[in-house]
Motif scaffolding. Structure first.
Motif, PDB file in Angstrom:
ATOM      1  N   HIS A  72       8.261   6.915 -13.179  1.00 29.79           N
ATOM      2  CA  HIS A  72       8.394   6.100 -11.962  1.00 29.79           C
ATOM      3  C   HIS A  72       9.748   5.408 -11.906  1.00 29.79           C
ATOM      4  N   ARG A 111       0.833  -1.210   0.000  1.00 30.87           N
ATOM      5  CA  ARG A 111       0.000   0.000   0.000  1.00 30.87           C
ATOM      6  C   ARG A 111       0.863   1.253   0.000  1.00 30.87           C
ATOM      7  N   ASP A 112       1.882   1.270   0.852  1.00 30.89           N
ATOM      8  CA  ASP A 112       2.762   2.434   0.921  1.00 30.89           C
ATOM      9  C   ASP A 112       3.473   2.665  -0.403  1.00 30.89           C
ATOM     10  N   LEU A 137       2.338   1.783  -3.402  1.00 32.01           N
ATOM     11  CA  LEU A 137       1.349   2.291  -4.360  1.00 32.01           C
ATOM     12  C   LEU A 137       1.061   3.767  -4.119  1.00 32.01           C
ATOM     13  N   LEU A 138       0.920   4.142  -2.855  1.00 31.89           N
ATOM     14  CA  LEU A 138       0.666   5.548  -2.541  1.00 31.89           C
ATOM     15  C   LEU A 138       1.849   6.421  -2.935  1.00 31.89           C
ATOM     16  N   HIS A 139       3.059   5.891  -2.759  1.00 33.30           N
ATOM     17  CA  HIS A 139       4.238   6.644  -3.190  1.00 33.30           C
ATOM     18  C   HIS A 139       4.198   6.836  -4.707  1.00 33.30           C
ATOM     19  N   ALA A 140       3.858   5.770  -5.443  1.00 36.77           N
ATOM     20  CA  ALA A 140       3.801   5.866  -6.907  1.00 36.77           C
ATOM     21  C   ALA A 140       2.762   6.897  -7.342  1.00 36.77           C
ATOM     22  N   VAL A 141       1.656   6.980  -6.633  1.00 38.32           N
ATOM     23  CA  VAL A 141       0.606   7.950  -6.960  1.00 38.32           C
ATOM     24  C   VAL A 141       1.113   9.380  -6.755  1.00 38.32           C
ATOM     25  N   ASN A 142       1.842   9.614  -5.683  1.00 35.64           N
ATOM     26  CA  ASN A 142       2.243  10.970  -5.311  1.00 35.64           C
ATOM     27  C   ASN A 142       3.661  11.354  -5.727  1.00 35.64           C
ATOM     28  N   CYS A 143       4.388  10.440  -6.350  1.00 37.22           N
ATOM     29  CA  CYS A 143       5.789  10.686  -6.700  1.00 37.22           C
ATOM     30  C   CYS A 143       5.903  11.827  -7.720  1.00 37.22           C
ATOM     31  N   LYS A 144       6.855  12.709  -7.507  1.00 33.30           N
ATOM     32  CA  LYS A 144       7.063  13.873  -8.386  1.00 33.30           C
ATOM     33  C   LYS A 144       8.076  13.591  -9.496  1.00 33.30           C
TER      34      LYS A 144
END
Length: 165
Positions: free
Chosen positions: A114, A100-101, A103-110
């Motif tokens: 990726h 989960r962490d 996936l959330l990082h991938a969503v919010n990564c700047k």
């Protein structure tokens, strides 16, 4: 308390009659007779079905659940098995939390891509190594024989990024 026919048990438990027949076949529950063509169960079967549902939701197999009942139907739970299952659930929770962490990082990564993100690449490599609970496939080698219709064709056997399912 009065006995319940299979339709009443199905309605009260939320289980289909086929599941009740299967549980009876596996020895998890017992009917006490028939009312016409319908099986009849003691009223206590509803509580037993709730215990079975609890065991299933915790990840126990039907065989493991069956072993938690004495021949007379009374509960006899092995506390060591419960502790082992709790430990297994803790490991699963850790794996799912890490996923989960990630996936959330991938969503919010700047990062522009990726694969340019160091943290995401670490997650990918950890997953490929089995650290996140993913199955690791056998590596493909250049000497691996071809089988079937593809036997005569060329193929690229080198992978720059580990295979992830």
């Amino acid at each position: 308390m009065r006995n319940l026919d299979i339709g009443e048990v199905a309605e009260q438990s939320g289980l289909p009659a086929s599941a009740l027949r299967y549980y009876e076949e596996k020895g998890l529950i017992k009917s006490v007779g028939r009312r016409g063509l319908r099986r009849v169960f003691p009223a206590g079967v509803i509580e037993k079905l709730a215990l079975i549902a609890l065991g299933r939701s915790a990840g126990f197999s039907l065989e493991e659940i069956a072993a938690m009942f004495a021949p007379d139907g009374r509960l006899r739970i092995d506390r060591q098995k419960l502790a082992a299952k709790a430990k297994e659930l803790d490991a699963t929770i850790r794996q799912l939390t890490a996923m989960r962490d990630g996936l959330l990082h991938a969503v919010n990564c700047k990062a522009p891509s990726h694969m340019e993100c160091p943290k995401f690449r670490r997650i990918v490599h950890a997953s490929a190594a089995g650290a996140l609970g993913a199955r690791r496939p056998a590596p493909i080698t250049a000497t691996e024989p071809r089988r079937g219709r593809a036997a005569g064709r060329e193929r690229n056997t080198r992978r720059s990024v580990p295979y992830i399912r």
